[in-house]
Design an enzyme around this catalytic site. Structure first.
Site, mmCIF file in Angstrom:
data_model
loop_
_atom_site.group_PDB
_atom_site.id
_atom_site.type_symbol
_atom_site.label_atom_id
_atom_site.label_comp_id
_atom_site.label_asym_id
_atom_site.label_seq_id
_atom_site.Cartn_x
_atom_site.Cartn_y
_atom_site.Cartn_z
ATOM 1 N N ASN A 171 3.671 -2.444 13.561
ATOM 2 C CA ASN A 171 2.728 -3.339 14.245
ATOM 3 C C ASN A 171 3.406 -4.388 15.134
ATOM 4 O OD1 ASN A 171 3.583 -4.765 12.027
ATOM 5 N ND2 ASN A 171 1.566 -5.549 11.478
ATOM 6 N N CYS A 304 -0.283 -8.645 9.833
ATOM 7 C CA CYS A 304 -0.292 -8.994 8.401
ATOM 8 C C CYS A 304 -0.920 -10.360 8.169
ATOM 9 C CB CYS A 304 1.136 -8.980 7.892
ATOM 10 S SG CYS A 304 2.212 -9.997 8.891
HETATM 11 P P1 NAD Z 1 4.290 0.798 5.536
HETATM 12 O O1 NAD Z 1 4.661 0.077 4.296
HETATM 13 O O2 NAD Z 1 3.579 2.057 5.424
HETATM 14 O O3 NAD Z 1 5.582 1.095 6.407
HETATM 15 C C1 NAD Z 1 6.525 0.099 6.715
HETATM 16 C C2 NAD Z 1 7.879 0.737 6.855
HETATM 17 O O4 NAD Z 1 8.233 1.315 5.609
HETATM 18 C C3 NAD Z 1 7.940 1.862 7.881
HETATM 19 O O5 NAD Z 1 9.183 1.817 8.529
HETATM 20 C C4 NAD Z 1 7.862 3.110 7.023
HETATM 21 O O6 NAD Z 1 8.487 4.216 7.593
HETATM 22 C C5 NAD Z 1 8.622 2.661 5.803
HETATM 23 N N1 NAD Z 1 8.352 3.405 4.576
HETATM 24 C C6 NAD Z 1 7.196 3.954 4.167
HETATM 25 N N2 NAD Z 1 7.373 4.572 2.971
HETATM 26 C C7 NAD Z 1 8.681 4.388 2.632
HETATM 27 C C8 NAD Z 1 9.490 4.778 1.520
HETATM 28 N N3 NAD Z 1 8.993 5.470 0.503
HETATM 29 N N4 NAD Z 1 10.787 4.426 1.515
HETATM 30 C C9 NAD Z 1 11.312 3.714 2.534
HETATM 31 N N5 NAD Z 1 10.606 3.307 3.608
HETATM 32 C C10 NAD Z 1 9.309 3.639 3.644
HETATM 33 O O7 NAD Z 1 3.514 -0.276 6.392
HETATM 34 P P2 NAD Z 1 2.966 -0.099 7.876
HETATM 35 O O8 NAD Z 1 1.703 0.637 7.785
HETATM 36 O O9 NAD Z 1 4.020 0.379 8.792
HETATM 37 O O10 NAD Z 1 2.734 -1.612 8.280
HETATM 38 C C11 NAD Z 1 1.603 -2.299 7.962
HETATM 39 C C12 NAD Z 1 1.819 -3.157 6.740
HETATM 40 O O11 NAD Z 1 2.897 -4.077 6.979
HETATM 41 C C13 NAD Z 1 0.635 -4.018 6.436
HETATM 42 O O12 NAD Z 1 0.410 -4.064 5.043
HETATM 43 C C14 NAD Z 1 1.043 -5.384 6.941
HETATM 44 O O13 NAD Z 1 0.357 -6.444 6.329
HETATM 45 C C15 NAD Z 1 2.488 -5.392 6.644
HETATM 46 N N6 NAD Z 1 3.206 -6.354 7.476
HETATM 47 C C16 NAD Z 1 3.693 -7.478 6.896
HETATM 48 C C17 NAD Z 1 4.339 -8.428 7.671
HETATM 49 C C18 NAD Z 1 4.895 -9.667 7.043
HETATM 50 O O14 NAD Z 1 5.692 -10.326 7.699
HETATM 51 N N7 NAD Z 1 4.539 -10.020 5.837
HETATM 52 C C19 NAD Z 1 4.485 -8.230 9.047
HETATM 53 C C20 NAD Z 1 3.970 -7.065 9.620
HETATM 54 C C21 NAD Z 1 3.334 -6.130 8.804
#
Ligand code: NAD
Length: 498
Positions: A171, A304
């Site tokens: 995002n 987020c």
């Molecule tokens: P996601 O958790 O699905 O993916 C995030 C990252 O993790 C991606 O690079 C993905 O490839 C990786 N990933 C997924 N499964 C994995 C695994 N088993 N092992 C290692 N890596 C893995 O999240 P998303 O859909 O990409 O992003 C949206 C989420 O991120 C929302 O929940 C949002 O609130 C959160 N977010 C939080 C912040 C913050 O600063 N707190 C900022 C932006 C987004």
């Protein structure tokens, strides 16, 4: 060098509606140990048109291990540079990002979907972290504690933790990388980044500019993959990696924390949210509407920290609902690269389905759709900006991140009730409220169980403040002078025999 990489390969001609643009920073290979490597196989899709922008390598555990080993080899020399030398390289990286902001913004808008103006603003926001940490690099200080022995001195050294694994979401494909990589590099750490599978191009473009800025080989590596788990396992379980920093969903964060436990790594977790946005009767209505629009509809609601539950007090509820609906009517949905567009596509058809389900569930439980409520008629992954009234806490939308352009309005009567609803969630990232009563501003700010609170403000993100969540929204803080601390170890040294 792979054949795709020479040629005008690096020149992607984009027939965006606006005008023809040339992207010179398109990189179609991963970046390991200072070299562009891997066969470009995994398609990266333009989220507005569905067209393929480019392909990048689809890497696995062995590639991740190579990247970790490269980062491990690069660590001694990088960590021993003078802070001022690392600072100068980071400063140059910042300047290069700013010089290429338009191009980086266009690439980001295409692979992610957000409107061009927002994409450029993310580039500037992300670059600001690099600028800040170029400065903070020079301010790392240890301590001398009043001694407990006459012939000894008690010192606390601050040293870089080592190799850092960074996993980032789609995002904010640029800013989430600079927010992690620049403090790590400033502290003297080396990094392996695994960007989200939907948005690897921004990460690779940043690596190209880092290389041009003089970041030595092995210090900043980018491993692209469509299958995150094996790469994630290496980053969390390799004993050579000393910290894992992650931004993404709480669900994945918990998996990574469990894996990281096997080698007792430090973790930095920026996870999901369920932000309450509270409007009290005494709020400045214009300000509250502007805040709600910015907080809710930026990035089509896929942030987020975006308002997920809009709680409005009885006395101002109808006026707020009417004004918000008017403002939402002015939004324009379309491809992010088109002039005048304010809401781009969602990241995927699954994301559209989830938003539809949240709306349907709310309607089934008695909510009313005032405007929007369905996928946009232009097709693709576009969803109409939506306002719903009459939402209640038994709906899914009250408990889960919707991650779409939907503003659900909940009614409340008293401050206590608003706080009870606001805190009734395992998440604790960002919260917002609007009031002109100073006493209430202090009371509510202190009572909200959130890491970030916007008082009469709908957007809080800035590189100079600590960003992070409480409860299941995370561990640690990014940005500000606190951000570099995450990447430093404390070493107690008793200097005896004096
Ligand atoms: P996601 O958790 O699905 O993916 C995030 C990252 O993790 C991606 O690079 C993905 O490839 C990786 N990933 C997924 N499964 C994995 C695994 N088993 N092992 C290692 N890596 C893995 O999240 P998303 O859909 O990409 O992003 C949206 C989420 O991120 C929302 O929940 C949002 O609130 C959160 N977010 C939080 C912040 C913050 O600063 N707190 C900022 C932006 C987004």
């Amino acid at each position: 060098m792979h054949p795709r990489q020479c040629f005008p390969s690096l020149l992607l001609l984009i027939g965006a509606a606006m005008d023809k643009k040339v992207i010179t920073l398109l990189r179609t290979q991963a970046f390991i140990d200072g070299a562009w490597v891997g066969e470009p196989r995994m398609p990266v899709i333009d989220k507005a048109t569905g067209a393929e922008i480019a392909r990048v390598p689809d890497m696995g555990a062995a590639d991740a291990e190579r990247a970790v080993e490269a980062a491990h080899r690069a660590f001694p020399a990088w960590s021993k540079l003078l802070a001022k030398e690392r600072s100068a390289i980071l400063r140059r990286w910042f300047e290069l990002i700013m010089e290429h902001a338009d191009e980086l913004g266009l690439l980001l808008s295409q692979e992610q979907g957000k409107p061009l103006a927002e994409a450029r603003s993310e580039i500037r926001y992300g670059a600001a972290y690099v600028e800040l940490f170029a400065e903070e690099a020079k301010r790392v200080c240890g301590e001398v504690i009043a001694t407990h022995k006459k012939d000894a001195r008690v010192l606390v050294l601050r040293q870089p933790i080592g190799v850092v694994g960074a996993i980032t979401p789609w995002n904010f494909p640029s800013a989430m990388i600079t927010r992690k990589v620049s403090p790590a590099l400033a502290a003297g750490c080396t990094v392996v980044v695994k960007p989200a599978e939907d948005t690897p191009l921004s990460a690779l473009a940043l690596a190209e500019l880092a290389q041009r800025a003089g970041v030595p080989k092995g210090v900043f590596n980018v491993v692209t993959t469509s299958d995150p788990a094996p790469v994630g396992r290496v980053l969390t379980e390799s004993p050579l990696v000393r910290m894992i920093t992650f931004t993404g969903s709480t669900e994945v964060g918990k998996i990574l924390m469990r894996q990281a436990a096997s080698t007792v790594k430090r973790v930095g977790m920026e996870l999901g949210g369920n932000a309450p946005f509270i409007v009290f009767d005494d709020a400045d209505l214009d300000r509250a509407i502007a805040g709600a629009m910015a907080s809710k509809f930026r990035n089509a609601g896929q942030t987020c920290v975006c308002a997920n539950r809009i709680l409005v007090q009885d006395g101002i509820y109808d006026a707020f609902a009417a004004r918000l609906t008017e403002a939402v009517r002015e939004l324009r949905v379309g491809p992010g690269t088109e002039t005048g567009v304010t809401v781009g596509p969602l990241i995927s058809s699954d994301a559209v389905r989830k938003v539809e389900q949240h709306v349907a569930d709310a309607v089934a439980h008695g909510a009313k759709v005032v405007i929007g409520g369905k996928p946009a008629p232009i097709g693709g992954n576009f969803f109409e900006p939506t306002v719903m009234t009459g939402c209640t806490t038994d709906m899914r939308i009250a408990h889960e991140e919707t991650f779409g352009p939907v503003a659900p309005l909940f009614r409340f009567s008293t401050e206590e009730e608003a706080l009870r609803i606001a805190n009734d969630t395992p998440f604790g990232l960002a919260a917002y409220f609007f009031s002109r009563d100073m006493g209430r501003c202090w009371r509510v700010a202190e009572a909200l169980e959130y890491g970030i609170v916007g008082v009469n403000e709908g957007i809080t993100s800035t590189e100079i403040a600590p960003f992070g969540g409480l409860k299941e929204s995370g561990i640690g803080r990014e940005g500000s002078h606190h951000g570099i601390e995450e990447f430093l170890e404390m070493k107690y040294t008793l200097m005896g025999g004096l």
